[in-house]
Design an enzyme around this catalytic site. Structure first.
Site, PDB file in Angstrom:
ATOM      1  N   ALA A  87       0.790  -1.250   0.007  1.00 45.40           N
ATOM      2  CA  ALA A  87       0.036   0.085   0.082  1.00 45.40           C
ATOM      3  C   ALA A  87       0.880   1.207  -0.026  1.00 45.40           C
ATOM      4  CB  ALA A  87      -0.831  -0.024   1.272  1.00 45.40           C
ATOM      5  N   THR A 140      -7.956  -0.431   6.694  1.00 47.34           N
ATOM      6  CA  THR A 140      -7.734   0.448   7.684  1.00 47.34           C
ATOM      7  C   THR A 140      -8.708   1.288   8.554  1.00 47.34           C
ATOM      8  OG1 THR A 140      -6.555   2.766   8.037  1.00 47.34           O
ATOM      9  CG2 THR A 140      -7.425   2.245   5.970  1.00 47.34           C
ATOM     10  N   ASP A 141      -8.621   1.549   9.663  1.00 49.96           N
ATOM     11  CA  ASP A 141      -9.654   2.232  10.337  1.00 49.96           C
ATOM     12  C   ASP A 141      -9.934   3.528   9.770  1.00 49.96           C
ATOM     13  OD1 ASP A 141      -6.734   2.628  11.230  1.00 49.96           O
ATOM     14  OD2 ASP A 141      -7.374   4.106  12.641  1.00 49.96           O
ATOM     15  N   TYR A 149      -5.782   9.193   1.631  1.00 46.89           N
ATOM     16  CA  TYR A 149      -5.461   7.794   2.106  1.00 46.89           C
ATOM     17  C   TYR A 149      -6.644   6.686   2.640  1.00 46.89           C
ATOM     18  CZ  TYR A 149      -3.594   3.991   4.923  1.00 46.89           C
ATOM     19  OH  TYR A 149      -3.259   2.846   5.622  1.00 46.89           O
TER      20      TYR A 149
HETATM   21  N1  LIG Z   1       0.894   1.126   9.473  1.00 44.74           N
HETATM   22  C1  LIG Z   1      -0.531   1.382   9.970  1.00 44.74           C
HETATM   23  O1  LIG Z   1      -0.660   1.864  11.080  1.00 44.74           O
HETATM   24  C2  LIG Z   1      -1.729   0.870   9.072  1.00 44.74           C
HETATM   25  C3  LIG Z   1      -3.048   0.974   9.861  1.00 44.74           C
HETATM   26  C4  LIG Z   1      -3.937   0.411   9.249  1.00 44.74           C
HETATM   27  C5  LIG Z   1      -3.836  -0.339   7.873  1.00 44.74           C
HETATM   28  N2  LIG Z   1      -2.704  -0.567   7.531  1.00 44.74           N
HETATM   29  C6  LIG Z   1      -2.628  -1.140   6.215  1.00 44.74           C
HETATM   30  O2  LIG Z   1      -1.782  -2.505   6.443  1.00 44.74           O
HETATM   31  C7  LIG Z   1      -1.163  -2.713   5.233  1.00 44.74           C
HETATM   32  C8  LIG Z   1       0.116  -2.759   5.421  1.00 44.74           C
HETATM   33  O3  LIG Z   1       0.846  -1.656   6.315  1.00 44.74           O
HETATM   34  P1  LIG Z   1       2.332  -1.642   6.638  1.00 44.74           P
HETATM   35  O4  LIG Z   1       2.473  -0.774   7.741  1.00 44.74           O
HETATM   36  O5  LIG Z   1       2.834  -2.991   6.680  1.00 44.74           O
HETATM   37  O6  LIG Z   1       2.893  -0.984   5.513  1.00 44.74           O
HETATM   38  P2  LIG Z   1       4.649  -0.343   5.149  1.00 44.74           P
HETATM   39  O7  LIG Z   1       5.303  -1.039   6.238  1.00 44.74           O
HETATM   40  O8  LIG Z   1       4.545   1.191   4.861  1.00 44.74           O
HETATM   41  O9  LIG Z   1       4.865  -1.148   3.868  1.00 44.74           O
HETATM   42  C9  LIG Z   1       4.182  -1.100   2.495  1.00 44.74           C
HETATM   43  C10 LIG Z   1       4.612  -2.227   1.541  1.00 44.74           C
HETATM   44  O10 LIG Z   1       3.754  -1.704   0.432  1.00 44.74           O
HETATM   45  C11 LIG Z   1       4.738  -1.841  -0.706  1.00 44.74           C
HETATM   46  N3  LIG Z   1       4.402  -0.920  -1.783  1.00 44.74           N
HETATM   47  C12 LIG Z   1       4.360   0.271  -1.700  1.00 44.74           C
HETATM   48  N4  LIG Z   1       3.908   0.629  -3.220  1.00 44.74           N
HETATM   49  C13 LIG Z   1       3.961  -0.267  -3.767  1.00 44.74           C
HETATM   50  C14 LIG Z   1       3.725  -0.451  -5.126  1.00 44.74           C
HETATM   51  N5  LIG Z   1       3.479   0.442  -6.053  1.00 44.74           N
HETATM   52  N6  LIG Z   1       3.918  -1.848  -5.714  1.00 44.74           N
HETATM   53  C15 LIG Z   1       4.070  -2.741  -4.773  1.00 44.74           C
HETATM   54  N7  LIG Z   1       4.279  -2.565  -3.363  1.00 44.74           N
HETATM   55  C16 LIG Z   1       4.129  -1.631  -3.044  1.00 44.74           C
HETATM   56  C17 LIG Z   1       6.221  -1.496  -0.137  1.00 44.74           C
HETATM   57  O11 LIG Z   1       7.331  -1.922  -0.757  1.00 44.74           O
HETATM   58  P3  LIG Z   1       8.493  -1.301  -0.996  1.00 44.74           P
HETATM   59  O12 LIG Z   1       9.286  -1.205   0.596  1.00 44.74           O
HETATM   60  O13 LIG Z   1       9.515  -1.779  -1.906  1.00 44.74           O
HETATM   61  O14 LIG Z   1       8.198   0.222  -1.106  1.00 44.74           O
HETATM   62  C18 LIG Z   1       6.037  -2.273   1.371  1.00 44.74           C
HETATM   63  O15 LIG Z   1       6.333  -3.527   1.052  1.00 44.74           O
HETATM   64  C19 LIG Z   1      -1.600  -1.836   4.362  1.00 44.74           C
HETATM   65  O16 LIG Z   1      -2.574  -2.160   3.562  1.00 44.74           O
HETATM   66  C20 LIG Z   1      -1.940  -0.650   5.098  1.00 44.74           C
HETATM   67  O17 LIG Z   1      -2.906   0.413   4.515  1.00 44.74           O
HETATM   68  C21 LIG Z   1      -1.566   0.014   8.191  1.00 44.74           C
END
Ligand SMILES: NC(=O)c1ccc[n+]([C@@H]2O[C@H](COP(=O)([O-])OP(=O)(O)OC[C@H]3O[C@@H](n4cnc5c(N)ncnc54)[C@H](OP(=O)(O)O)[C@@H]3O)[C@@H](O)[C@H]2O)c1
Length: 294
Positions: A60, A101-102, A125
């Site tokens: 994402a 997400t929330d 977002y």
């Molecule tokens: N972080 C939070 O607090 C939170 C809260 C609620 C929901 N979420 C959801 O949970 C999920 C995972 O979140 P996370 O915190 O683990 O994310 P993260 O640590 O920010 O990692 C994002 C991942 O997405 C990949 N990515 C980004 N752009 C891309 C593209 N164009 N094509 C392919 N891959 C791509 C990144 O790869 P690279 O490293 O190569 O860029 C990375 O592996 C997401 O769906 C997010 O919306 C997160």
């Protein structure tokens, strides 16, 4: 079971990779260079060759504030790209598990949000992720959407690591006290995602939207106080720190955050027998790992 994983370098994705073997699961997690969500053909080639039983999409555009000025990319990755993944899975007759997400909620509800509550995202977002949910479900009826909040882990950028960094050389931290939610450990989310994929494979039922949350609900300020206390326990800091509660207006950000991010998660627990430990348990492990890697 063989899983295709997108976002394998991220907070949740790294934990899916780390946990997979212990859950008798093989994972293929290409980098975003090899399979980019903005490239429909790359996604199709990867899924078609992969012989997967399911695809977990944790990839994402997660830079919430940057997204306010970069709507095009947020949409291409979180919405359109998510749709490409689901349509390819549908053609391959395999389920898609999509993390959301929330931020799809406006945060005005006085109680925790259920899966049936009407979303009303307040940020670019949040809107892009809600559209990603819709496109995923429309493209592939065999889809599960898992909404999570306040993710933390040893990887990437998150609140726990930010507090640890700031606490190292400050004696005063100001943290918002009027936003509440559930910190979610990336390890327990990953465990839930793999168990869901397995259940979908075995029963071919359970498709739909679910909330995942660790317990209990707290404010960011309460969470920060607990983090600082654990940093002391692990000798990562040795000075006193005042964690001062402030209001959201005192910490303006480009993207609006929901005041209430609490996700009621009993449904996922019942339907998939998912374990939802208290976040303090995983926080202790994360802080301990940070201490060891210092
Ligand atoms: N972080 C939070 O607090 C939170 C809260 C609620 C929901 N979420 C959801 O949970 C999920 C995972 O979140 P996370 O915190 O683990 O994310 P993260 O640590 O920010 O990692 C994002 C991942 O997405 C990949 N990515 C980004 N752009 C891309 C593209 N164009 N094509 C392919 N891959 C791509 C990144 O790869 P690279 O490293 O190569 O860029 C990375 O592996 C997401 O769906 C997010 O919306 C997160």
């Amino acid at each position: 079971m063989r899983i295709g994983l997108l976002g394998g370098s991220g907070q949740i994705g790294s934990e899916v990779v780390a946990l997979a073997a212990s859950l008798r699961c093989e994972v293929d997690a290409p980098s975003s260079r090899d399979v980019n969500l903005m490239d429909r053909q790359q996604i199709a080639d990867w899924v078609n060759k992969g012989e997967f039983n399911a695809v977990i999409n944790c990839a994402a555009y997660t830079a919430v504030d940057m997204a306010e000025n970069d709507e095009e990319h947020a949409n291409l990755i979180n919405a359109v790209g998510a749709g490409y993944v689901a349509e390819t899975c549908q053609l391959a007759s395999i389920p898609t598990v999509f993390t959301s997400t929330d931020y799809v909620f406006d945060g005005t509800k006085p109680e925790p949000y259920n899966e049936t509550d009407e979303p009303n995202p307040q940020s670019v977002y949040g809107r892009s992720k809600l559209e990603g949910e819709h496109l995923t479900q429309a493209a592939n009826p065999q889809s599960v959407v898992v909404r999570v909040s306040w993710v933390f882990s040893t990887h990437g950028t998150n609140f726990v690591k930010t507090i640890a960094r700031l606490a190292a050389d400050r004696d005063n931290l100001r943290v918002v006290d009027d936003q509440i939610g559930s910190p979610c450990g990336a390890r327990s989310i990953a465990d839930a995602l793999i168990r869901i994929a397995r259940e979908l494979l075995e029963t071919k039922t359970g498709y739909g939207v679910y909330h995942f949350a660790n317990s209990p609900f707290v404010s960011w300020h309460e969470f920060a106080v607990r983090i600082v206390s654990m940093l002391h326990d692990q000798a990562l800091i040795d000075h006193e720190i005042v964690v001062q509660p402030i209001a959201t207006e005192q910490y303006p950000t480009p993207a609006r955050r929901p005041a209430n991010s609490c996700l009621a998660a009993d449904l996922i627990e019942r339907r998939f027998s998912i374990n939802r430990p208290e976040w303090e348990i995983e926080l202790a492990t994360v802080v301990h790992t940070l201490a060891l890697s210092r």
